[in-house]
Every structure is written in structure tokens, then in C-alpha cells.
Scaffold this motif. Sequence first.
Motif, mmCIF file in Angstrom:
data_model
loop_
_atom_site.group_PDB
_atom_site.id
_atom_site.type_symbol
_atom_site.label_atom_id
_atom_site.label_comp_id
_atom_site.label_asym_id
_atom_site.label_seq_id
_atom_site.Cartn_x
_atom_site.Cartn_y
_atom_site.Cartn_z
ATOM 1 N N LEU A 14 15.868 25.230 5.925
ATOM 2 C CA LEU A 14 14.967 26.118 6.323
ATOM 3 C C LEU A 14 13.508 26.748 6.786
ATOM 4 O O LEU A 14 13.342 26.093 7.225
ATOM 5 C CB LEU A 14 14.789 26.875 4.428
ATOM 6 N N TYR A 64 17.942 29.025 14.016
ATOM 7 C CA TYR A 64 17.035 31.106 13.577
ATOM 8 C C TYR A 64 15.470 30.751 14.607
ATOM 9 O O TYR A 64 14.634 30.152 14.933
ATOM 10 C CB TYR A 64 16.524 30.470 11.694
ATOM 11 N N ASP A 91 15.663 42.731 7.785
ATOM 12 C CA ASP A 91 15.446 41.253 7.940
ATOM 13 C C ASP A 91 14.124 40.350 7.492
ATOM 14 O O ASP A 91 13.427 39.880 6.851
ATOM 15 C CB ASP A 91 16.037 40.311 8.719
ATOM 16 N N THR A 103 12.062 38.235 4.587
ATOM 17 C CA THR A 103 11.212 37.115 4.576
ATOM 18 C C THR A 103 9.764 36.994 3.426
ATOM 19 O O THR A 103 9.181 36.568 3.808
ATOM 20 C CB THR A 103 11.030 36.935 6.831
ATOM 21 N N LEU A 112 15.218 36.343 8.288
ATOM 22 C CA LEU A 112 15.890 35.497 7.680
ATOM 23 C C LEU A 112 17.164 36.434 7.685
ATOM 24 O O LEU A 112 17.306 37.603 7.046
ATOM 25 C CB LEU A 112 15.197 35.034 6.863
ATOM 26 N N TRP A 153 21.709 36.324 2.577
ATOM 27 C CA TRP A 153 20.681 35.426 1.977
ATOM 28 C C TRP A 153 20.843 35.666 0.889
ATOM 29 O O TRP A 153 20.524 35.077 -0.340
ATOM 30 C CB TRP A 153 19.762 34.739 2.097
#
Length: 575
Positions: free
Chosen positions: A62, A82, A133, A137, A202, A207
Motif C-alpha cells: 500500500l 501508484y 481519489d 487519501t 488512491l 477500494w
Amino acid sequence: MKVFRRRMAPIILVSSVSLGLLSMTGCGSSTTSTPAATVNKPEHGGTIIQALGPLVAINWYLPLRPVAYNSLYDAWAASLMYKGLFHIAPNGTIDFGRSIASAITWNKEGTVYTVKMNPKWKWSNGSPVTAEDVQFTWNLIKAASAPTAPAPWPYAGADSGGVPQLIKSFQVLGTHEFQITLTNPVNQTWFEYNGLGDFIPLPEQAWNRYPNNINLELSYLASNGNNVNFFKVIDGPFRLTSAVQNVSWTFTPNKHYDGHLPYVNKFVLAYQTSETSEVNALKTGGVQVGYLPLSMYSVRSQLPHDTLNTSYSYSIDRTILNFKSPQVGNIFRSLPVRQAMQMGIDQTAIIQSLYNGMGVPGTGPVPLHPRTFLAPQLIKPIYSYDPEKGKQLLEKNGWHLVHGIMTNNAGQQLSFNMQYDSGSSTVLAMVQIMQQDWAKEGIHVSLSPLPFASMLQYHHQPTKWEIQTGLGWSYGGSYPTGGGMYSTGGGYNFYGYSNSKMNSLIAATHSPQPSPADSQKALDAYQMFAAQQLPNLWMPVPQGLGEIENNIHGVRSSANNFTDAISPQYWWVSQ
């Protein structure tokens, strides 16, 4: 900022003390050996295998990391999948051409920061990378930094860039634009690099399983932190396709990547059982990108098909003292004890005898290479090696020898256990030198070898350790203030150092200044105080020795010593 285990010859690294190559990030200063004939046009295909440090494993994929998994190598794995909000070039400037952010602006007070995002970037499933996104985060960082965060959190980056405590609000202004408002004015450059740098987009749609319970979401993500199959929606150049613990981690190209597509078919980070096995792999071609331990420098002539590259990364090495230890924490809180311990470290001998003269002494919290932010007074250490002077200092402060060990009137002894990285023969030789020299001052130290991962796991278990060494600290492209490491309650201040003046000096480096010269003056005041106060003990930094097979190209040209990042999407193999 990240902890690393240096490849030493005897070295350590995120942040370690092994000496050797501090990853391949440092391939780029000088070169020896005759490379293969120049090949101008990159070729597609092939596999490149890069060696990890001895006994170093990747345990977390992660991009958001707890302290126990905040290693440089974990960060490498995440960064291949990422993209960060912005890309920092080797010269320390932001390259918006390679960044998700297309522009960052702020008001003159330094309280409001507006970020525009390039709409070209998409997730591998075709969805755009959006401000929502980034907001996802932010919500994770805020919750993972709280005292109520479930294990294995808290977030390792808490407080290092004013995040989350200085953020008043986060607002999505549009699909590709967001704005952050702070509680008070700050040094804009510091917040841009150290604060906004935490906001890695992210994939919220993929997720966010528990949108109404952030702690459940944190637990869910943590439970998948090392699950290869979880990382299907990515926006980086590679995807993780295979992970065999203590063997290898294999990455293949993300064909939907909107940046520079990789040339290779596979990129592998390979586990190494020892320095000797890594060098043998270089000899046989089992590893194409690796390192030469400084203790094995004489083997260089046996690697005729490799090119040697030497460099320094933007990092420091240190010996960490546990101020929280119920047994010895109160002893470490005594400055004369720390000063005597620093005087008992023969940095010159370590550099000359273990690093073959290829290293620089540790002088304070800011790296010596490059000297961009270094206070000029810290080119040399404040505390020279002088065990007799250290012994006299202890005696002046209530300590006296009893059976060869310094003891005070309360019966406490300067007797400690020091854990060190077990993967490097150089680190072993280093701790033995330290043990012998401290004994000259009446400081008794027993030695305990531990795997790198175990040392990290102990960081939030104060009863499990007293001293740790063999760990380096990489600033990873951040402005080198000490908020995360040395401020009271800092995200990576797991060892419990606390000093009100240190807090004030660190706060000053975060505050707006009328000119760059004034900003440097504030940074100088902080680092001079830290160098004198010894929140940890400063250790010598070895030069990195990188080995690259002659038919591997692009490693040096894409190297980034400022961030310690790797960019294997630019590497290629000539047939």
C-alpha cells in the motif's frame, strides 16, 4: 521520509547503516569499468533483476504505510504501481510534465493551496484519476493518524509535513482540482514538498468498501497490505504479478499506463540471503542491477561485465536510543550520557577500516551530500572521537566506575543492549568497534543481531529494545526539517525524544520566512541544535557502490539520488 537498510560492505539502509549501495537510486555519480558498446535505441523485451539488501523483504504494498512497514523497499513496490501527486526531479524541483498535478498555487499568506490535476491520468480500469481519489487519501491519512486508529496504524508520515494537524479543510473544486486550507500560515516550500507530497491519489471507487466507517476501511486496507491480488486497479507503470516471500517480487508492465511505458517484460526485486550470495549473483548474471558491499570491494576485478557506479543518496545514518524504554529511557534523557556515547564512536576508523575510506562522518540531521541545506558549521562533526574526554564528562555528572562499568549513586549502570541489522558483515564489524570503544568509557553494550523487518516491528514496542543501529534514514525528496523525527509526538518519533526548544526550532522551519536566506537561517538553527543535543547518535554514511550489467541501460540516466526512487520503466536490455 523512509527507513532503509543500506547495502554495505558492511552497510545498512529506508534508514539503515549497512554500507554499500543505498539502492540503485544512487547510481550516477562516477563510473568505473568499461561498459559495453553504446546502444542508442532502446530495445523492448527481456527481464531485469535488481537485488534487495541482504535479508530484506518487501512486506507492504500500500502507498500509505504504518511505521512498522515504512521501509524504502516497501515504498519502491508501492511507487511502481501508484504515482505520487507530483514527480520530483534529481535536482529537487517538481517536474509537472511527469506529475499528476499540473499546477500548485497558494495565496500570499501561505494558508490556501490549490492543486490542478492533469486529466490525462487514468486508472488501469479506464476511470480517471480525480480529486475525489485524493480526498479519499486525505480521509485515510486523517483517520490513520488518530489515536483511535486500529493496528497496525498509526500512519508513518503523521506530522512530518503538517499533515494532518495543520489542515483545516479539504475541498474538491472540480473533477481535477482540489484545495487545502491550513489553520495558520506556513513555509510554502515546506508544505508543498512535505505536506502535499503525502497526497498520493488512491482508487476510491475500487477500494472504499466502508464509506461510513473509516476505521473499518483502514482495517480492510491493512488486511490487504501484502495481498498481491488486491492491487488490480493501478495508475503506475507496473503491476505486481507475483510475490514469493523471501524469494522475489515480480512486476510486469501496466499496458494502460499514461506515462512512459516500460521497455522490459518483467522487472524483479530479488531477495538476497547474504552479501556474498548477492555478489555471486552478480558474477553469474543472476542479478543485473545490484551493489558491491564495501567490505568486498576487492572483488570488483571479478565483475568484468558490470559497470561500477558510486554515489551518495540524500540520507543520514544514526544509532537510535529508546527514550521510552522502562529500563534505560531515563538514562538516555541525560545529555552528558548521550554526549559521551557520541564521543565514543570512532567514525573515522569505521570509514577507513570498514568503508575503504569511501564515506563521510555523520554530523547532524541534514545530509552532507549534496550540501544544499547543510549548515556550514556541520561540514565536520561537533563531537570528535575522544573516549577519555567522554569518560571525564560522565565522571563530572555523577557516574563512577564499578567493576569497569559506569554506575551512579542510585545504582544505575551504563549497561545496554544494542540491536543491529543481521544481514551485513560490515554492520557486525561496526558494532564490534562501537562496543570496544564504548568500553573505554565504562559503557557496557551487549549485541543482538536481528533481521531488518524485526527491527522495524519493534519500533512501537518500547520494552523490546534499548538501542538500534544499522538503520539509515532517507529524506525521499522532502525538505529536511525534523518534524516527523524529532518533534514531540512526531509520526516517526517512536523512540520518545522530547525537547521544547527543539519543537520551537522545528516549528520555525515550517513558518513563513521573508526570504530564502531567512528560511535557511531557520533551518541552520534547528540542525545546529539537533547536532549538539543528539536526539540520536550520528553515524558515518558510506558511499553507495552500484553494479550494473553492461547490457542494462537507463539505470544511471533515470537515477534520482534526491528522492531515492527507482524508475525501471526507463531501463532496457540490449541483446
